[in-house]
Design a protein around this motif. Structure first.
Motif, PDB file in Angstrom:
ATOM      1  N   VAL A 214       0.756  -1.012  -0.011  1.00  0.00           N
ATOM      2  CA  VAL A 214      -0.117   0.144   0.022  1.00  0.00           C
ATOM      3  C   VAL A 214       0.775   1.222  -0.033  1.00  0.00           C
ATOM      4  CG1 VAL A 214      -1.828   1.591   1.175  1.00  0.00           C
ATOM      5  CG2 VAL A 214      -1.788  -1.188   0.941  1.00  0.00           C
ATOM      6  N   VAL A 215       0.685   2.090  -1.005  1.00  0.00           N
ATOM      7  CA  VAL A 215       1.484   3.417  -0.925  1.00  0.00           C
ATOM      8  C   VAL A 215       0.338   4.675  -0.707  1.00  0.00           C
ATOM      9  CG1 VAL A 215       3.067   4.772  -2.455  1.00  0.00           C
ATOM     10  CG2 VAL A 215       3.092   2.147  -2.678  1.00  0.00           C
ATOM     11  N   LEU A 231      -5.118  -5.159   6.663  1.00  0.00           N
ATOM     12  CA  LEU A 231      -4.263  -5.372   5.835  1.00  0.00           C
ATOM     13  C   LEU A 231      -3.710  -6.800   6.316  1.00  0.00           C
ATOM     14  CD1 LEU A 231      -2.394  -2.273   5.764  1.00  0.00           C
ATOM     15  CD2 LEU A 231      -3.890  -3.307   4.044  1.00  0.00           C
ATOM     16  N   LYS A 232      -2.807  -7.539   5.240  1.00  0.00           N
ATOM     17  CA  LYS A 232      -2.056  -8.771   5.612  1.00  0.00           C
ATOM     18  C   LYS A 232      -1.121  -8.566   6.600  1.00  0.00           C
ATOM     19  CE  LYS A 232      -1.027  -9.819   1.442  1.00  0.00           C
ATOM     20  NZ  LYS A 232      -0.507 -10.744   0.288  1.00  0.00           N
ATOM     21  N   LEU A 236       3.463  -4.434   3.283  1.00  0.00           N
ATOM     22  CA  LEU A 236       4.297  -3.372   3.349  1.00  0.00           C
ATOM     23  C   LEU A 236       3.577  -2.008   2.832  1.00  0.00           C
ATOM     24  CD1 LEU A 236       7.140  -2.056   3.574  1.00  0.00           C
ATOM     25  CD2 LEU A 236       7.617  -2.436   1.021  1.00  0.00           C
ATOM     26  N   ILE A 237       3.804  -1.033   3.859  1.00  0.00           N
ATOM     27  CA  ILE A 237       2.938   0.154   3.702  1.00  0.00           C
ATOM     28  C   ILE A 237       4.258   1.378   3.695  1.00  0.00           C
ATOM     29  CG2 ILE A 237       1.511   2.012   4.536  1.00  0.00           C
ATOM     30  CD1 ILE A 237       0.535  -0.246   6.660  1.00  0.00           C
ATOM     31  N   THR A 258       4.750  -3.064   8.832  1.00  0.00           N
ATOM     32  CA  THR A 258       5.982  -2.451   8.568  1.00  0.00           C
ATOM     33  C   THR A 258       5.572  -1.194   7.776  1.00  0.00           C
ATOM     34  OG1 THR A 258       7.131  -4.533   8.396  1.00  0.00           O
ATOM     35  CG2 THR A 258       8.062  -2.545   7.140  1.00  0.00           C
ATOM     36  N   VAL A 259       5.892  -0.022   8.165  1.00  0.00           N
ATOM     37  CA  VAL A 259       5.717   1.093   7.714  1.00  0.00           C
ATOM     38  C   VAL A 259       6.780   1.879   7.307  1.00  0.00           C
ATOM     39  CG1 VAL A 259       4.378   3.291   7.779  1.00  0.00           C
ATOM     40  CG2 VAL A 259       3.219   1.304   8.822  1.00  0.00           C
ATOM     41  N   ILE A 260       6.976   2.357   6.320  1.00  0.00           N
ATOM     42  CA  ILE A 260       8.003   3.115   5.986  1.00  0.00           C
ATOM     43  C   ILE A 260       7.470   4.737   5.440  1.00  0.00           C
ATOM     44  CG2 ILE A 260      10.234   3.476   4.335  1.00  0.00           C
ATOM     45  CD1 ILE A 260      10.282   0.516   3.984  1.00  0.00           C
TER      46      ILE A 260
END
Length: 291
Positions: A214-215, A231-232, A236-237, A258-260
């Motif tokens: 997800v972006v 979300l699974k 990755l976010i 996990t969020v970046i």
């Protein structure tokens, strides 16, 4: 520009370093302050330790963003903190003063001194140019952190402005199955016309369990606990939005996601391209003012 100008580039990251070099390459006299890229001097640039001569500049370029808050100059490459007020005290109204993402506090400081700060990031040409390295940086981060290929992955891009549109195109070009979430019906129509799936932004909860990535590009809370819970665990976010961002980081942490939060990607992944875009925009602004 057709004639030589005296530029001062004050503060900022590697984008401003490259901007200063490009201005110098164009034949301008370029001074830098609070911009220390390393122990070796950069050829063609005059590194200043004070602002005593800054009042002689034709153009003073503040960074993107101008302030880190609390009245401080955004100067990540400097070893010292630099309050904005003393910097502005050294400038004069006849100069062309510009910066990116100017906050109300900085604007007020300038106005008290009879100065006008022109916001180069508010220009459409820079916003569009900046979207390209931002999108490519998102692809780079996804490739580094996802355990699967982009090809065949399911990607949701939240927001379909400049950054969202180019980001969706870049992931689709690599073979991802891209959907777009947006509020405006015309944006959803454009997403569908370009071959993307379309989701209404206010109705995401309950429909997110199939995405690998997800972006987010929306600088407002859009991915809150109800959306994040769907979300699974290995999704990755990437949050590309400027402050305050669009992801509830506390909830994401509690859920083990996990969020970046990838702020200022252009300056990190493509500083030369980003610096060149700022240079072109400043030249356009100067031409419009007959400078």
């Amino acid at each position: 520009m057709k004639h030589e100008l005296n530029f001062w580039v004050v503060g900022g990251d590697m984008r401003q370093v490259k901007l200063a070099q490009l201005l110098s390459d164009d034949g301008h006299t370029v001074h830098t302050y609070a911009l220390d890229p390393g122990p070796e001097p950069v050829p063609g640039l005059i590194q200043e330790q004070n602002l005593n001569q800054a009042g002689r500049a034709d153009c003073v370029v503040l960074p993107l963003t101008v302030s880190t808050g609390g009245g401080l100059l955004n100067a990540p490459l400097s070893l010292s903190e630099h309050p904005l007020a003393p910097i502005l005290d050294r400038l004069v109204p006849r100069q062309f003063l510009c910066g990116g993402r100017i906050d109300p506090e900085t604007e007020a400081l300038a106005r008290e001194r009879g100065l006008i700060i022109h916001d180069y990031f508010a220009r459409e040409e820079l916003a569009v140019a900046n979207a390209v390295p931002t999108a490519e940086g998102a692809v780079q981060l996804a490739m580094e952190h996802l355990p699967i290929t982009i090809h065949g992955s399911r990607v949701l891009v939240v927001g379909f402005g400049r950054v969202g549109r180019i980001t969706a195109q870049r992931f689709a070009a690599l073979g991802a199955k891209v959907s777009v979430a947006a509020r405006k019906y015309e944006q959803l129509a454009w997403a569908q016309a370009m071959g993307f799936g379309a989701e209404e932004l206010g109705r995401l909860a309950g429909w997110l369990c199939g995405y690998d990535l997800v972006v987010n590009t929306v600088p407002a809370p859009v991915l809150n606990r109800p959306e994040l819970e769907d979300l699974k665990p290995d999704c990755l976010i990437l949050d590309l939005a400027s402050k305050p961002g669009g992801v509830d980081l506390a909830a994401a942490g509690e859920l083990g996601l996990t969020v970046i939060w990838a702020l200022s990607l252009p300056g990190k992944v493509a500083p030369v391209t980003a610096g060149a875009a700022i240079r072109s925009t400043i030249y356009n602004m100067l031409r419009e003012l007959g400078r």
